[in-house]
Motif scaffolding. Structure first.
Motif, PDB file in Angstrom:
ATOM      1  N   VAL A 105       4.564 -10.601  -2.557  1.00 54.93           N
ATOM      2  CA  VAL A 105       4.379  -9.500  -1.610  1.00 54.93           C
ATOM      3  C   VAL A 105       5.678  -9.136  -0.901  1.00 54.93           C
ATOM      4  CG1 VAL A 105       1.933  -9.982  -1.257  1.00 54.93           C
ATOM      5  CG2 VAL A 105       3.608 -11.060   0.258  1.00 54.93           C
ATOM      6  N   ARG A 106       6.628 -10.047  -0.836  1.00 53.13           N
ATOM      7  CA  ARG A 106       7.904  -9.702  -0.209  1.00 53.13           C
ATOM      8  C   ARG A 106       8.803  -8.916  -1.156  1.00 53.13           C
ATOM      9  NH1 ARG A 106       8.629 -15.526   2.480  1.00 53.13           N
ATOM     10  NH2 ARG A 106       7.496 -15.150   4.426  1.00 53.13           N
ATOM     11  N   THR A 107       8.630  -9.103  -2.449  1.00 49.59           N
ATOM     12  CA  THR A 107       9.530  -8.501  -3.425  1.00 49.59           C
ATOM     13  C   THR A 107       8.953  -7.268  -4.099  1.00 49.59           C
ATOM     14  OG1 THR A 107      10.416 -10.708  -3.873  1.00 49.59           O
ATOM     15  CG2 THR A 107      10.887  -8.986  -5.495  1.00 49.59           C
ATOM     16  N   LEU A 108       7.648  -7.281  -4.340  1.00 50.21           N
ATOM     17  CA  LEU A 108       7.057  -6.227  -5.173  1.00 50.21           C
ATOM     18  C   LEU A 108       7.050  -4.834  -4.554  1.00 50.21           C
ATOM     19  CD1 LEU A 108       5.842  -6.363  -8.092  1.00 50.21           C
ATOM     20  CD2 LEU A 108       6.463  -8.532  -7.057  1.00 50.21           C
ATOM     21  N   PRO A 109       6.939  -4.657  -3.223  1.00 48.66           N
ATOM     22  CA  PRO A 109       6.978  -3.275  -2.730  1.00 48.66           C
ATOM     23  C   PRO A 109       8.232  -2.524  -3.163  1.00 48.66           C
ATOM     24  CG  PRO A 109       6.151  -4.712  -1.008  1.00 48.66           C
ATOM     25  CD  PRO A 109       6.611  -5.607  -2.137  1.00 48.66           C
ATOM     26  N   GLU A 110       9.392  -3.156  -3.016  1.00 52.53           N
ATOM     27  CA  GLU A 110      10.630  -2.490  -3.430  1.00 52.53           C
ATOM     28  C   GLU A 110      10.717  -2.359  -4.939  1.00 52.53           C
ATOM     29  OE1 GLU A 110      14.066  -4.290  -1.763  1.00 52.53           O
ATOM     30  OE2 GLU A 110      13.472  -3.929   0.320  1.00 52.53           O
ATOM     31  N   LEU A 111      10.256  -3.390  -5.652  1.00 47.29           N
ATOM     32  CA  LEU A 111      10.331  -3.330  -7.114  1.00 47.29           C
ATOM     33  C   LEU A 111       9.412  -2.242  -7.655  1.00 47.29           C
ATOM     34  CD1 LEU A 111      11.321  -4.368  -9.821  1.00 47.29           C
ATOM     35  CD2 LEU A 111       9.570  -6.165  -9.707  1.00 47.29           C
ATOM     36  N   ILE A 112       8.203  -2.141  -7.131  1.00 47.08           N
ATOM     37  CA  ILE A 112       7.279  -1.090  -7.583  1.00 47.08           C
ATOM     38  C   ILE A 112       7.852   0.288  -7.288  1.00 47.08           C
ATOM     39  CG2 ILE A 112       5.045  -0.015  -7.097  1.00 47.08           C
ATOM     40  CD1 ILE A 112       3.870  -2.851  -6.920  1.00 47.08           C
ATOM     41  N   SER A 118       0.832  -1.206   0.000  1.00 50.30           N
ATOM     42  CA  SER A 118       0.000   0.000   0.000  1.00 50.30           C
ATOM     43  C   SER A 118       0.865   1.254   0.000  1.00 50.30           C
ATOM     44  CB  SER A 118      -0.927  -0.023   1.223  1.00 50.30           C
ATOM     45  OG  SER A 118      -1.791   1.089   1.214  1.00 50.30           O
ATOM     46  N   ALA A 119       1.922   1.235   0.792  1.00 49.79           N
ATOM     47  CA  ALA A 119       2.814   2.394   0.840  1.00 49.79           C
ATOM     48  C   ALA A 119       3.529   2.594  -0.488  1.00 49.79           C
ATOM     49  CB  ALA A 119       3.834   2.209   1.964  1.00 49.79           C
ATOM     50  N   ALA A 120       3.887   1.498  -1.146  1.00 49.64           N
ATOM     51  CA  ALA A 120       4.612   1.604  -2.422  1.00 49.64           C
ATOM     52  C   ALA A 120       3.764   2.267  -3.488  1.00 49.64           C
ATOM     53  CB  ALA A 120       5.067   0.220  -2.877  1.00 49.64           C
ATOM     54  N   ILE A 121       2.480   1.941  -3.536  1.00 47.03           N
ATOM     55  CA  ILE A 121       1.651   2.518  -4.589  1.00 47.03           C
ATOM     56  C   ILE A 121       1.127   3.900  -4.210  1.00 47.03           C
ATOM     57  CG2 ILE A 121       0.999   0.239  -5.412  1.00 47.03           C
ATOM     58  CD1 ILE A 121      -1.781   0.712  -4.219  1.00 47.03           C
ATOM     59  N   ASP A 134     -10.125  -3.413  -1.340  1.00 47.98           N
ATOM     60  CA  ASP A 134      -9.906  -1.979  -1.562  1.00 47.98           C
ATOM     61  C   ASP A 134      -8.507  -1.724  -2.133  1.00 47.98           C
ATOM     62  OD1 ASP A 134     -12.420  -1.395  -0.670  1.00 47.98           O
ATOM     63  OD2 ASP A 134     -11.805  -0.780   1.337  1.00 47.98           O
ATOM     64  N   LEU A 135      -7.518  -2.420  -1.588  1.00 48.26           N
ATOM     65  CA  LEU A 135      -6.161  -2.274  -2.098  1.00 48.26           C
ATOM     66  C   LEU A 135      -6.075  -2.805  -3.527  1.00 48.26           C
ATOM     67  CD1 LEU A 135      -3.226  -1.505  -1.724  1.00 48.26           C
ATOM     68  CD2 LEU A 135      -2.847  -3.677  -0.527  1.00 48.26           C
ATOM     69  N   SER A 136      -6.771  -3.883  -3.803  1.00 46.28           N
ATOM     70  CA  SER A 136      -6.809  -4.426  -5.159  1.00 46.28           C
ATOM     71  C   SER A 136      -7.396  -3.411  -6.131  1.00 46.28           C
ATOM     72  CB  SER A 136      -7.636  -5.713  -5.191  1.00 46.28           C
ATOM     73  OG  SER A 136      -7.839  -6.150  -6.512  1.00 46.28           O
ATOM     74  N   ALA A 137      -8.482  -2.757  -5.733  1.00 45.51           N
ATOM     75  CA  ALA A 137      -9.099  -1.763  -6.618  1.00 45.51           C
ATOM     76  C   ALA A 137      -8.141  -0.615  -6.905  1.00 45.51           C
ATOM     77  CB  ALA A 137     -10.382  -1.242  -5.978  1.00 45.51           C
ATOM     78  N   ARG A 138      -7.340  -0.225  -5.915  1.00 46.73           N
ATOM     79  CA  ARG A 138      -6.339   0.825  -6.153  1.00 46.73           C
ATOM     80  C   ARG A 138      -5.276   0.354  -7.136  1.00 46.73           C
ATOM     81  NH1 ARG A 138      -4.294   1.837  -0.347  1.00 46.73           N
ATOM     82  NH2 ARG A 138      -2.750   3.145  -1.411  1.00 46.73           N
ATOM     83  N   MET A 139      -4.885  -0.913  -7.021  1.00 42.01           N
ATOM     84  CA  MET A 139      -3.915  -1.458  -7.975  1.00 42.01           C
ATOM     85  C   MET A 139      -4.475  -1.402  -9.398  1.00 42.01           C
ATOM     86  SD  MET A 139      -1.073  -2.802  -6.571  1.00 42.01           S
ATOM     87  CE  MET A 139      -0.462  -3.271  -4.939  1.00 42.01           C
ATOM     88  N   VAL A 140      -5.730  -1.763  -9.544  1.00 41.67           N
ATOM     89  CA  VAL A 140      -6.343  -1.756 -10.868  1.00 41.67           C
ATOM     90  C   VAL A 140      -6.380  -0.345 -11.438  1.00 41.67           C
ATOM     91  CG1 VAL A 140      -8.495  -2.162 -12.124  1.00 41.67           C
ATOM     92  CG2 VAL A 140      -7.670  -3.859 -10.486  1.00 41.67           C
ATOM     93  N   GLU A 141      -6.716   0.619 -10.613  1.00 39.96           N
ATOM     94  CA  GLU A 141      -6.753   1.997 -11.096  1.00 39.96           C
ATOM     95  C   GLU A 141      -5.368   2.472 -11.527  1.00 39.96           C
ATOM     96  OE1 GLU A 141      -9.439   3.884 -11.828  1.00 39.96           O
ATOM     97  OE2 GLU A 141     -10.319   1.909 -11.476  1.00 39.96           O
ATOM     98  N   LEU A 142      -4.330   2.044 -10.829  1.00 37.55           N
ATOM     99  CA  LEU A 142      -2.980   2.415 -11.251  1.00 37.55           C
ATOM    100  C   LEU A 142      -2.601   1.720 -12.561  1.00 37.55           C
ATOM    101  CD1 LEU A 142      -1.038   2.587  -7.880  1.00 37.55           C
ATOM    102  CD2 LEU A 142      -1.566   4.453  -9.437  1.00 37.55           C
ATOM    103  N   MET A 143      -3.062   0.497 -12.760  1.00 35.25           N
ATOM    104  CA  MET A 143      -2.851  -0.146 -14.061  1.00 35.25           C
ATOM    105  C   MET A 143      -3.512   0.671 -15.163  1.00 35.25           C
ATOM    106  SD  MET A 143      -3.426  -4.222 -13.414  1.00 35.25           S
ATOM    107  CE  MET A 143      -3.726  -4.576 -11.696  1.00 35.25           C
TER     108      MET A 143
END
Length: 395
Positions: free
Chosen positions: A128-135, A88-91, A175-184
């Protein structure tokens, strides 16, 4: 970093090492998990604890889910759920990333490709362990990039968001998923690839599934079909076919058999023109369409369930399909079998789904519902069923 004690854990690792095919020696397990041989020996003897990263590496080498090895199996404490705040913080900083280093574009591309493989293989804890830093790194690279690299980085961001979203959505953080979709949806136009935008429309459907908003979801997919490029090349054909495949499923959830059948016919026609494969992150081809036929039949319910059973009697998903898709077939089949009164077959299907993709199966709400139902129906021989229900948090 969490450290799990050796209470029984070493014995379980040794047990699974002895039953996998082919059987692994301690050295082979150490090599496969990229762990020192002495570490494996001490863990199995109960002489040292295990970090969550080491436990996951060993479990992956054994081909089992990490929770099979742990004594602490409370779903609220699983690594998947612990990592959600970092995502959540990454996005949240998508438009104002902190300064820092970024790898060259080829290295970032390889990292994203690995994350896509994890998504297709339902390796959600790795995601989930890798993607925050990668994003975070991709976001920084995107805002620092020259004009000719920015479109490539936008496409990588879409793929990274999609991989992260798979884990987030399966965990129930809608809710977090919906935010991911909007960023896509924000990043896809920046990539300048209409096929990528179509793939985002495919993913967006999950927000309509979650809200049970089937009619708007179907309209969104039909709009995406109208906007998709003409189906001239295999990727274009597969993209259009995948949208029809997805539309059939959401029409099935809406109990509209006519519309579902119409989209399935279109999906089959396109699938006959391409080989089974992953196109812009989505598996599509004749086998994928067949799996979606089962999903549609299960969603339509009465009068259609036999269709799912008939397909399963004649065909099983081939091993070359992504693990998440194959496990989904057995999860859907279990529901059809349960409705048809063959509880033993339903339980076998759920166990097959778990063997194929443990994390996908454990997090699937239908699995919890069906495991709880099976346990109520079969209390007389419920020991293994109870263990399964505990594993997927059905009880």
């Amino acid at each position: 970093m969490a450290m799990f004690t050796s209470d029984g854990l070493g014995r379980r690792i040794a047990y699974y090492r002895s039953i996998v095919r082919p059987k692994l020696t301690q050295r082979q397990l150490a090599d496969a998990a990229c762990v020192a041989l002495g570490t494996v020996r001490k863990i199995e003897r109960g002489e040292r604890g295990v970090t969550d990263a080491t436990l996951e590496a060993i479990a992956h080498a054994l081909g089992v889910d990490p929770t099979w090895l742990r004594t602490d199996r409370d779903p609220a404490l699983r690594a998947l759920h612990h990592a959600l705040p970092a995502l959540s913080a990454a996005i949240a900083a998508y438009d104002m990333p902190e300064d820092g280093p970024t790898r060259p574009l080829p290295s970032l591309r390889a990292a994203v490709a690995e994350a896509v493989d994890w998504r297709l293989g339902a390796q959600y804890t790795r995601i989930v362990r890798t993607l925050p830093e990668l994003i975070t790194e991709l976001t920084r690279a995107y805002h620092q990039a020259s004009a000719h690299e920015r479109s490539d980085l936008a496409a990588l961001l879409v793929s990274a968001y999609r991989s992260a979203d798979a884990a987030v959505y399966k965990s129930g953080a809608l809710d977090l998923s919906a935010r991911m979709v909007e960023l896509m949806r924000w990043a896809a136009p920046e990539a300048g690839d209409p096929l990528l935008s179509a793939s985002v429309a495919y993913v967006r459907t999950e927000t309509f599934f979650a809200a049970h908003a089937h009619a708007p979801g179907l309209r969104a997919l039909e709009h995406a079909l109208d906007s998709a490029p003409a189906p001239n090349t295999p990727p274009e054909i597969a993209t259009r076919g995948a949208l029809h495949m997805r539309a059939a499923v959401i029409a099935g959830r809406a109990r509209d058999a006519g519309v579902a059948d119409s989209h399935l016919r279109e999906a089959r026609a396109f699938a006959d023109q391409v080989t089974e494969g992953v196109y812009h992150g989505t598996a599509f081809g004749p086998d994928s369409v067949r799996i979606h036929e089962v999903s549609v039949a299960v969603s339509l319910g009465d009068g259609h369930t036999d269709r799912a059973l008939t397909i399963a009697n004649e065909w099983t998903p081939p091993l070359h399909l992504p693990a998440e898709r194959r496990s989904g077939f057995y999860i859907e089949l279990a529901r059809a079998q349960l409705r048809s009164g063959v509880a033993d077959d339903a339980f076998e299907s759920l166990k097959t789904a778990r063997r194929i993709a443990p994390q996908h199966t454990r997090e699937h709400p239908w699995v919890r519902e069906d495991a709880a139902t099976l346990r109520r129906l079969k209390r007389a021989d419920s020991e293994s069923l109870t263990h399964f229900a505990e594993w997927c948090a059905a009880i």
